[in-house]
Design a protein around this motif. Structure first.
Motif, PDB file in Angstrom:
ATOM      1  N   LEU A   6       0.856  -1.195   0.000  1.00  0.00           N
ATOM      2  CA  LEU A   6       0.000   0.000   0.000  1.00  0.00           C
ATOM      3  C   LEU A   6       0.889   1.242   0.000  1.00  0.00           C
ATOM      4  CD1 LEU A   6      -3.019   0.838   0.260  1.00  0.00           C
ATOM      5  CD2 LEU A   6      -2.759   0.659   2.743  1.00  0.00           C
ATOM      6  N   THR A   7       0.789   2.044  -1.057  1.00  0.00           N
ATOM      7  CA  THR A   7       1.579   3.278  -1.082  1.00  0.00           C
ATOM      8  C   THR A   7       1.021   4.263  -0.065  1.00  0.00           C
ATOM      9  OG1 THR A   7       0.208   4.249  -2.811  1.00  0.00           O
ATOM     10  CG2 THR A   7       2.153   3.030  -3.528  1.00  0.00           C
ATOM     11  N   GLU A   8       1.878   5.174   0.349  1.00  0.00           N
ATOM     12  CA  GLU A   8       1.474   6.136   1.376  1.00  0.00           C
ATOM     13  C   GLU A   8       0.318   7.009   0.881  1.00  0.00           C
ATOM     14  OE1 GLU A   8       2.441   5.824   4.299  1.00  0.00           O
ATOM     15  OE2 GLU A   8       1.442   7.553   5.157  1.00  0.00           O
ATOM     16  N   ASP A   9       0.366   7.388  -0.409  1.00  0.00           N
ATOM     17  CA  ASP A   9      -0.714   8.225  -0.954  1.00  0.00           C
ATOM     18  C   ASP A   9      -2.055   7.514  -0.860  1.00  0.00           C
ATOM     19  OD1 ASP A   9       1.012  10.248  -1.531  1.00  0.00           O
ATOM     20  OD2 ASP A   9       1.122   9.850  -3.688  1.00  0.00           O
ATOM     21  N   ALA A  10      -2.078   6.244  -1.247  1.00  0.00           N
ATOM     22  CA  ALA A  10      -3.333   5.499  -1.214  1.00  0.00           C
ATOM     23  C   ALA A  10      -3.806   5.322   0.225  1.00  0.00           C
ATOM     24  CB  ALA A  10      -3.151   4.149  -1.893  1.00  0.00           C
ATOM     25  N   ARG A  11      -2.856   5.011   1.115  1.00  0.00           N
ATOM     26  CA  ARG A  11      -3.222   4.834   2.530  1.00  0.00           C
ATOM     27  C   ARG A  11      -3.846   6.113   3.105  1.00  0.00           C
ATOM     28  NH1 ARG A  11      -1.457   1.717   7.072  1.00  0.00           N
ATOM     29  NH2 ARG A  11      -0.029   0.493   5.802  1.00  0.00           N
ATOM     30  N   LYS A  12      -3.250   7.264   2.751  1.00  0.00           N
ATOM     31  CA  LYS A  12      -3.765   8.539   3.278  1.00  0.00           C
ATOM     32  C   LYS A  12      -5.196   8.795   2.812  1.00  0.00           C
ATOM     33  CE  LYS A  12       0.576  11.091   3.918  1.00  0.00           C
ATOM     34  NZ  LYS A  12       1.481  12.102   3.321  1.00  0.00           N
ATOM     35  N   VAL A  13      -5.451   8.501   1.527  1.00  0.00           N
ATOM     36  CA  VAL A  13      -6.799   8.710   0.989  1.00  0.00           C
ATOM     37  C   VAL A  13      -7.813   7.852   1.739  1.00  0.00           C
ATOM     38  CG1 VAL A  13      -8.265   8.315  -1.037  1.00  0.00           C
ATOM     39  CG2 VAL A  13      -6.045   9.424  -1.306  1.00  0.00           C
ATOM     40  N   VAL A  40      -0.991  -1.369  -4.423  1.00  0.00           N
ATOM     41  CA  VAL A  40      -2.036  -0.352  -4.528  1.00  0.00           C
ATOM     42  C   VAL A  40      -1.378   1.006  -4.669  1.00  0.00           C
ATOM     43  CG1 VAL A  40      -4.005   0.731  -3.377  1.00  0.00           C
ATOM     44  CG2 VAL A  40      -3.572  -1.713  -3.064  1.00  0.00           C
ATOM     45  N   THR A  41      -1.619   1.674  -5.784  1.00  0.00           N
ATOM     46  CA  THR A  41      -1.010   2.982  -6.010  1.00  0.00           C
ATOM     47  C   THR A  41      -2.014   4.129  -5.884  1.00  0.00           C
ATOM     48  OG1 THR A  41      -1.361   2.716  -8.389  1.00  0.00           O
ATOM     49  CG2 THR A  41       0.783   2.071  -7.518  1.00  0.00           C
ATOM     50  N   GLU A  42      -3.282   3.794  -5.943  1.00  0.00           N
ATOM     51  CA  GLU A  42      -4.290   4.862  -5.946  1.00  0.00           C
ATOM     52  C   GLU A  42      -5.591   4.361  -5.323  1.00  0.00           C
ATOM     53  OE1 GLU A  42      -4.807   6.435  -9.853  1.00  0.00           O
ATOM     54  OE2 GLU A  42      -6.177   8.003  -9.224  1.00  0.00           O
ATOM     55  N   ALA A  43      -6.199   5.193  -4.520  1.00  0.00           N
ATOM     56  CA  ALA A  43      -7.511   4.877  -3.950  1.00  0.00           C
ATOM     57  C   ALA A  43      -8.448   6.045  -4.225  1.00  0.00           C
ATOM     58  CB  ALA A  43      -7.406   4.635  -2.450  1.00  0.00           C
ATOM     59  N   ILE A  44      -9.682   5.733  -4.582  1.00  0.00           N
ATOM     60  CA  ILE A  44     -10.649   6.784  -4.896  1.00  0.00           C
ATOM     61  C   ILE A  44     -11.953   6.510  -4.132  1.00  0.00           C
ATOM     62  CG2 ILE A  44     -12.006   7.909  -6.707  1.00  0.00           C
ATOM     63  CD1 ILE A  44      -9.804   7.293  -8.675  1.00  0.00           C
ATOM     64  N   PRO A  45     -12.357   7.448  -3.282  1.00  0.00           N
ATOM     65  CA  PRO A  45     -13.623   7.270  -2.553  1.00  0.00           C
ATOM     66  C   PRO A  45     -14.828   7.325  -3.492  1.00  0.00           C
ATOM     67  CG  PRO A  45     -12.256   9.003  -1.543  1.00  0.00           C
ATOM     68  CD  PRO A  45     -11.657   8.679  -2.888  1.00  0.00           C
ATOM     69  N   VAL A  46     -15.876   6.615  -3.139  1.00  0.00           N
ATOM     70  CA  VAL A  46     -17.158   6.740  -3.835  1.00  0.00           C
ATOM     71  C   VAL A  46     -18.247   6.906  -2.773  1.00  0.00           C
ATOM     72  CG1 VAL A  46     -16.494   5.429  -5.882  1.00  0.00           C
ATOM     73  CG2 VAL A  46     -17.521   4.241  -3.964  1.00  0.00           C
ATOM     74  N   ILE A 137       1.650  -4.113   3.570  1.00  0.00           N
ATOM     75  CA  ILE A 137       2.990  -3.544   3.683  1.00  0.00           C
ATOM     76  C   ILE A 137       2.952  -2.093   3.237  1.00  0.00           C
ATOM     77  CG2 ILE A 137       5.375  -3.684   2.851  1.00  0.00           C
ATOM     78  CD1 ILE A 137       4.853  -6.688   2.370  1.00  0.00           C
ATOM     79  N   ASN A 138       3.428  -1.205   4.105  1.00  0.00           N
ATOM     80  CA  ASN A 138       3.547   0.203   3.764  1.00  0.00           C
ATOM     81  C   ASN A 138       4.736   0.365   2.824  1.00  0.00           C
ATOM     82  OD1 ASN A 138       3.990   2.922   3.641  1.00  0.00           O
ATOM     83  ND2 ASN A 138       3.679   3.286   5.834  1.00  0.00           N
ATOM     84  N   GLN A 139       4.482   0.781   1.570  1.00  0.00           N
ATOM     85  CA  GLN A 139       5.549   0.813   0.582  1.00  0.00           C
ATOM     86  C   GLN A 139       6.719   1.717   0.987  1.00  0.00           C
ATOM     87  OE1 GLN A 139       4.985   2.677  -3.346  1.00  0.00           O
ATOM     88  NE2 GLN A 139       5.593   0.741  -4.233  1.00  0.00           N
ATOM     89  N   ASN A 140       6.406   2.823   1.673  1.00  0.00           N
ATOM     90  CA  ASN A 140       7.477   3.744   2.059  1.00  0.00           C
ATOM     91  C   ASN A 140       8.302   3.226   3.236  1.00  0.00           C
ATOM     92  OD1 ASN A 140       6.507   5.287   0.080  1.00  0.00           O
ATOM     93  ND2 ASN A 140       5.754   6.963   1.376  1.00  0.00           N
TER      94      ASN A 140
END
Lengths: 154, 92
Positions: A6-13, A40-46, A137-140
């Motif tokens: 899980l990338t940090e950007d996706a986790r934050k979203v 996972v590089t991107e997460a988008i809420p719905v 796993i946190n990618q960063n």
């Protein structure tokens, strides 16, 4: 146990959506690649379209699902799964979650206690149709595995 | 020729193909064409009575076929048929 990076950007979203939607359940899709490592590089809420009991139920519209598949296709990504939150409940899939779960997808569940994230866990159906936990796993920070699990267990 | 969009979770049964070109004239026949070409999809798409499963919806364009003519809904060249799994759950 399979792994989900899980990338940090996706986790934050995901975390921001879970906490800002509290006390209701949030939901969304996540995307990335699924070669040798599911990342996972991107997460988008719905929108949670459930009209009642949104503090313990979520539902995603068919149109939003079709848009998610289209988004993945247009951006060269793979639709890897669905996330949602469990306000004041553990990040463990319920019977309700299991009933409508699909093979292949990862299911990230965020436990939110008093509007703060308490755990982020991921689950995937096995060949017997039961959920098995994935190692997140946190990618960063690759050593930061299942970082919220210990706090959840306290 | 209609194009059937395969949802990601079912692509393991379609040799990882994201779509399927069907030559049939209506939705039901097109779906049967798909399951004939990829038999592994059948059990995930249809129940024991041959009906589309409870947690699966079929759309033509942006319309649920239940609001059209169900399996008899006519398709034309360029029609997009989407197989859409219901996504829902909750903590209890």
């Amino acid at each position: 146990m399979s792994k989900l990076i899980l990338t940090e950007d996706a986790r934050k979203v995901i975390i921001k959506d879970a906490e800002s939607t509290y006390p209701h359940e949030c939901c969304g899709f996540f995307y990335g690649s699924d070669d040798d490592k599911r990342t996972v590089t991107e997460a988008i809420p719905v929108v949670n379209t459930k009209e009642e009991n949104r503090e313990r139920r979520f539902e995603i519209s068919a149109i939003d699902y079709m848009k998610a598949e289209q988004y993945a296709d247009e951006n060269g990504l793979t639709l890897l799964g669905v996330y949602h939150s469990h306000p004041e409940h553990a990040a463990i899939p319920s019977e309700h979650d299991l009933r409508q779960a699909l093979p292949y997808f990862s299911y990230i569940i965020v436990s939110v206690k008093k509007a703060k994230t308490a755990a982020v866990l991921s689950w995937k159906l096995n060949d017997q149709g039961r959920f098995e936990q994935e190692t997140v796993i946190n990618q960063n920070n690759p050593f930061d595995v299942d970082v919220f699990l210990s706090s959840f267990n306290q | 020729m209609a194009k059937i969009i395969i949802p990601t979770p079912l692509r393991k049964f379609t040799d990882n193909q994201s779509s399927f070109q069907a030559t049939s004239g209506n939705v039901g026949e097109a779906l049967n064409e798909l399951t004939t070409a990829y038999p592994g999809v059948k059990g995930h798409l249809f129940d024991d009575n041959g009906q589309v499963r409870q947690f699966i919806k079929v759309f033509v364009g942006e319309d649920d076929i239940k609001d059209l003519d169900n399996n008899a809904t006519l398709v034309e060249s360029g029609t997009i048929i989407s197989i859409v799994p219901a996504i829902a759950g909750g903590c209890i």
